[in-house]
Scaffold this motif. Structure first.
Motif, PDB file in Angstrom:
ATOM      1  N   ARG A   3       0.825  -1.194   0.000  1.00  0.00           N
ATOM      2  CA  ARG A   3       0.000   0.000   0.000  1.00  0.00           C
ATOM      3  C   ARG A   3       0.874   1.264   0.000  1.00  0.00           C
ATOM      4  N   LYS A   7       1.180   4.029  -2.953  1.00  0.00           N
ATOM      5  CA  LYS A   7       0.880   5.450  -2.705  1.00  0.00           C
ATOM      6  C   LYS A   7       2.052   6.338  -3.137  1.00  0.00           C
ATOM      7  N   THR A  11       1.757   9.058  -5.996  1.00  0.00           N
ATOM      8  CA  THR A  11       1.993  10.474  -5.696  1.00  0.00           C
ATOM      9  C   THR A  11       3.025  11.057  -6.656  1.00  0.00           C
ATOM     10  N   PRO A  68       7.797  18.097   0.554  1.00  0.00           N
ATOM     11  CA  PRO A  68       8.259  17.662  -0.772  1.00  0.00           C
ATOM     12  C   PRO A  68       8.069  18.691  -1.889  1.00  0.00           C
TER      13      PRO A  68
ATOM     14  N   GLN B 293       3.810  12.695   3.083  1.00  0.00           N
ATOM     15  CA  GLN B 293       2.436  12.746   2.565  1.00  0.00           C
ATOM     16  C   GLN B 293       1.616  13.839   3.265  1.00  0.00           C
ATOM     17  N   LYS B 344     -10.749  12.061   0.207  1.00  0.00           N
ATOM     18  CA  LYS B 344     -10.300  10.953  -0.626  1.00  0.00           C
ATOM     19  C   LYS B 344      -8.840  10.616  -0.296  1.00  0.00           C
ATOM     20  N   ALA B 345      -8.019  11.665  -0.208  1.00  0.00           N
ATOM     21  CA  ALA B 345      -6.592  11.452   0.082  1.00  0.00           C
ATOM     22  C   ALA B 345      -6.419  10.774   1.436  1.00  0.00           C
ATOM     23  N   GLU B 348      -7.162   7.111   1.573  1.00  0.00           N
ATOM     24  CA  GLU B 348      -6.073   6.275   1.068  1.00  0.00           C
ATOM     25  C   GLU B 348      -4.941   6.154   2.080  1.00  0.00           C
ATOM     26  N   LEU B 349      -4.662   7.283   2.743  1.00  0.00           N
ATOM     27  CA  LEU B 349      -3.478   7.326   3.611  1.00  0.00           C
ATOM     28  C   LEU B 349      -3.685   6.687   4.978  1.00  0.00           C
ATOM     29  N   PRO B 351      -5.485   4.155   6.150  1.00  0.00           N
ATOM     30  CA  PRO B 351      -5.273   2.702   6.271  1.00  0.00           C
ATOM     31  C   PRO B 351      -3.786   2.330   6.182  1.00  0.00           C
TER      32      PRO B 351
END
Lengths: 169, 527
Positions: A3, A7, A11, A68, B293, B344-345, B348-349, B351
């Motif tokens: 996962r 991601k 990204t 970033p 992130q 939405k982001a 995803e993150l 989990p």
């Protein structure tokens, strides 16, 4: 774990290009360069951030330099934990009187040659706090300043441009 | 006595009458204000504690020939404003800190700044006072000039007596005031054995900038500019609290649309800070993925703030009587789209974080704050809510716009770093829901009500749920629309107290993650 990798791949690279500022842009941004880092340092600079009394607004934007999108390490700009490892002190805030000695000692602990950057309106001129029983006002009232990056707080983009203007490649 | 509104106040009143404490009751700012004799100050605290009141704030003020001392207590259903008057010749009153440890530093601050003596205070050391003003000087007294008489170089505060620990293998680690990182300054003194922390003592007030003194003589507009710089990450919440206190004093009602825009700004600030913190907490245990992130999400969020409201941190957008920014129809659509994109982001993150066993291993059980300790210190916000403190001003004492919205408050009992992360995650989702509600219900109308001069010496006390928790702000006006007294109690006051307890029995290398999970503001604490 998959996962995470998915991601990361999805990204992609979000880092943006930032142009080195020319003289007119520096003027627009209000950045005042009093002395540039000489050629021996042109590859990289080590920065020690010192909050001498700021409201933490400037720190939030300095933190953003490492996200970033700005990623300042690619320019050889990195933050270090000790003034003994630093070429540059990045000082924020009006200097509170309670921090005056600490700032002076940090300055003394930084090896020569060294540069001081005053970040934010408070560091530049005392800002909303000025000089009082509790505040020494501008950083230049306490230690010599080589570069001023104004703003309340300066945006990360202004900060990057200010840092690049110090390094004369 | 009159003006009793609810059962808890009635019960308290009966208990106080039984103890023969004389009370003058009045209503100020829709809050019950009780004036008692200074001699009864401690006895009142004892009864208040038996009735499960939380100590919320304490401040003093200089009158003509008197000092006024105030304390604010909170119950789940309301606040109580307690006052007493002291003779200016020799101002002294019994300390409440033996009953309410949360009041200790506040009383020490009042002692340092006003020269009011708190009798039998359990900790008589200086607090806000270092060496920038003389022994016999008290900066918040009216006769003290704002410039003071500082030395060319203020000497360091060397004679502070830290708690000592002795025994085989016990050692001390002094940290700060300047820390290794991009962080605010303060001093921490650890006593440790091996890697385990036995005790932590904080020595703060390094960023004391004289905010309370600077506020005096300012106009409402000037005060809000100052309040916006109490803590850069809470600029919206503090300017809102200062405005609300002034609006209370002036009897000014802001337009509905302005209240909604303030709510939108405040929830945006909460989300920005939570995003930054979740990443930073993970980074403190070496999980750089989350830091990258979440700092990316935070950056995008701040850029939208700059595009729509003109400032990345939303500074100076709240003004006395309303707001200086509007949400146009297009921007409303943009903000709504961003809400969905962030949801939405996160879906995803989150989990990816949740399923990461090494992250779980570092965050679970680290930095435990028990619900009972949290109650003793009156801990607020996400730190309190991760330790069972089910309180949120937006829900429990709602002000506009929250009185027209449904506010979900996440509460856990787990009390560790992981729990403080999860509370933040839940609060982000709750704030997104609130934002969506506010954007869809945004009323039409004006953005600002014209300011009019408050009646002379009027005072205002306001509570705002900032991203760290309840902020209590007090203002009093002079006769000419200027500020005569300004005081604010940031939730960091309790965060710092909690931090001293949270780190006990943790290892020294876990201090950064424990600290970040609380993330108190030094600047707002030191004023």
């Amino acid at each position: 774990m998959l996962r995470l990798f998915a991601k990361i791949l999805k990204t992609g690279i979000v880092t943006e290009t930032i142009k080195r500022p020319d003289a007119s842009e520096l003027e627009t941004l209000g950045i005042e360069v009093k002395r540039q880092v000489d050629k021996y340092f042109s590859g990289s600079i080590a920065i020690r951030a010192v909050d001498a009394g700021s409201c933490n607004g400037c720190e939030l934007e300095i933190h953003a330099l490492n996200n970033p999108l700005y990623d300042v390490e690619r320019y050889g700009i990195h933050f270090v934990a000790s003034p003994r490892h630093a070429d540059v002190l990045l000082v924020t805030g009006p200097v509170s009187r309670h921090m005056q000695t600490a700032l002076l000692r940090t300055y003394e602990a930084t090896p020569n040659p060294k540069w001081v950057i005053a970040v934010g309106d408070c560091a530049a001129c005392g800002g909303e706090f000025g000089v009082s029983y509790a505040s020494c006002g501008a950083v230049s009232n306490v230690i010599p300043v080589d570069l001023v990056i104004p703003g309340c707080p300066p945006t990360p983009e202004t900060l990057v441009k200010g840092l690049l203007s110090l390094m004369n490649k | 006595m009159s003006e009793i509104h609810s059962n808890w106040q009635l019960a308290l009143q009966l208990a106080i009458e039984a103890e023969a404490i004389q009370v003058d009751s009045s209503v100020a700012n829709n809050l019950t204000q009780w004036t008692i004799a200074a001699d009864d100050w401690l006895r009142f605290a004892a009864i208040a504690q038996q009735h499960h009141l939380r100590w919320a704030a304490g401040w003093a003020e200089q009158g003509a020939n008197t000092f006024l001392v105030n304390a604010c207590f909170a119950h789940q259903e309301g606040y109580l404003w307690l006052c007493t008057e002291l003779n200016a010749a020799k101002p002294a009153l019994p300390s409440q800190a033996t009953i309410y440890p949360a009041a200790s530093r506040s009383e020490r601050h009042t002692q340092d700044m006003f020269g009011i003596h708190f009798i039998d205070h359990p900790d008589p050391r200086k607090w806000t006072r270092h060496c920038a003003w003389q022994r016999h000087e008290y900066p918040l007294r009216k006769e003290f000039p704002i410039q003071g008489t500082p030395e060319a170089i203020t000497p360091p505060n060397m004679d502070y007596q830290f708690v000592k620990a002795r025994g085989a293998g016990v050692y001390e680690i002094p940290v700060g005031p300047i820390h290794a990182g991009i962080i605010e300054p303060g001093h921490f003194r650890f006593q440790a054995v091996g890697e385990t922390i036995l005790n932590l003592e904080e020595r703060l007030a390094y960023v004391h900038k004289g905010i309370e003194k600077l506020a005096e003589g300012r106009t409402p507009d000037e005060l809000v500019r100052l309040a916006a710089r109490i803590s850069g990450d809470s600029t919206v919440a503090h300017s809102w609290a200062a405005c609300r206190a002034m609006e209370q004093a002036g009897g000014i009602t802001i337009p509905e649309r302005a209240a909604f825009v303030r709510g939108i700004l405040c929830e945006r600030e909460r989300i920005a800070n939570h995003l930054g913190d979740i990443g930073a907490i993970c980074n403190d245990v070496g999980f750089a993925f989350a830091q990258m992130q979440f700092s990316r999400l935070r950056e995008q969020w701040q850029r939208t703030s700059a595009n729509v409201f003109g400032h990345r941190l939303l500074m100076d957008r709240i003004v006395p009587g309303g707001v200086s920014v509007d949400v146009s129809v297009e921007n409303g659509t943009l903000l709504t789209q961003e809400i969905n994109a962030l949801r939405k982001a996160l879906n995803e993150l989150i989990p990816a974080l949740d399923l990461n066993s090494s992250l779980e291993d570092r965050l679970f059980t680290s930095g435990y704050l028990s619900p009972s300790t949290a109650t003793i210190y009156g801990v607020l916000g996400y730190v309190g809510r991760a330790s069972g403190q089910d309180f949120d001003v937006r829900r429990d004492m709602p002000y506009a716009p929250y009185d027209q919205l449904s506010v979900n408050v996440a509460v856990e009992e787990q009390g560790d770093v992981a729990s403080r992360v999860w509370i933040r995650v839940k609060e982000v989702f709750a704030s997104l829901k609130l934002l969506a509600q506010m954007l869809s219900q945004l009323p039409e109308g004006e953005l600002v009500t014209a300011w009019h001069k408050p009646e002379e010496y009027n005072e205002g006390l306001a509570m705002i749920e900032g991203w760290r928790g309840e902020i209590v702000t007090y203002v009093r006006f002079t006769s000419d629309n200027k500020i005569s007294r300004f005081y604010t109690r940031d939730p960091s006051h309790f965060g710092f107290l909690a931090l001293e307890k949270i780190v006990l029995n943790n290892i020294v290398p876990d201090f950064p993650v424990c600290n970040k999970s609380v993330n108190p503001s030094y600047s707002a604490n030191d004023l």
